[in-house]
Design a protein around this motif. Sequence first.
Motif, mmCIF file in Angstrom:
data_model
loop_
_atom_site.group_PDB
_atom_site.id
_atom_site.type_symbol
_atom_site.label_atom_id
_atom_site.label_comp_id
_atom_site.label_asym_id
_atom_site.label_seq_id
_atom_site.Cartn_x
_atom_site.Cartn_y
_atom_site.Cartn_z
ATOM 1 N N ASN A 75 0.008 0.716 -2.824
ATOM 2 C CA ASN A 75 0.555 -0.156 -3.869
ATOM 3 C C ASN A 75 -0.159 -1.496 -3.983
ATOM 4 N N ARG A 93 -4.173 0.642 -6.813
ATOM 5 C CA ARG A 93 -3.850 0.894 -8.229
ATOM 6 C C ARG A 93 -5.074 1.250 -9.060
ATOM 7 N N PRO A 151 0.435 3.060 -12.201
ATOM 8 C CA PRO A 151 1.890 3.010 -11.994
ATOM 9 C C PRO A 151 2.559 4.332 -12.367
#
Length: 198
Positions: free
Chosen positions: A138, A143, A148
């Motif tokens: 995270n 990412r 997400p």
Amino acid sequence: GILYWLVHFPETSSVRRLLREALLPNLGPQGRAFFQAVGEIALLGLHDDPFLAELAETALLSYMLGSMSEVPDYAWARNAMRIPIVAGLEVKNPLIFAAILSALKALVDNAAPQMITWEPLEKDQQGYKIVAIRPVPNSEADRWFNPPNTPEKERFTPGIYYTTVGNMFYVSLREDVLRQIVDRYVAQRKNEGKKEEG
């Protein structure tokens, strides 16, 4: 099959001189330590793997269909981190080289806190320890590969892996590539031992 590109750069070589001229003004003492630690051999290798055919087929199909731009950036990033490539460098002074690695780790940790982990893998390879550099889950780095709401079963964990085998330091994007290198080295040493006994 395995494709290796081997470079020999002794103290008198133009390659080593160019590297010195490029690195020393910017790195100072660290640059001098680097050249004291490394030997005269470097290599770049590409291991045969079904993924290469899969990657080429996917890229060609996307190009022919005109859909290259539709492939999300994270998918290209994942594919890049799955390429079975390896780089190697001869180490002539392990103590200095270990200090350089420690300094590099501290530099990265300070520049990107809470983004990267450096951890020895729990399962070594015939006594050889492999270290994994991976993004913290995270984190911003994570990412790049997992947008997400990525389902847990579809998450991808990239890594940079390194180990020392004999007098060579190896780094790869693939853990299995390093394990293959260790296996071949151990098998070679066993065969050499049998020949000496014979």
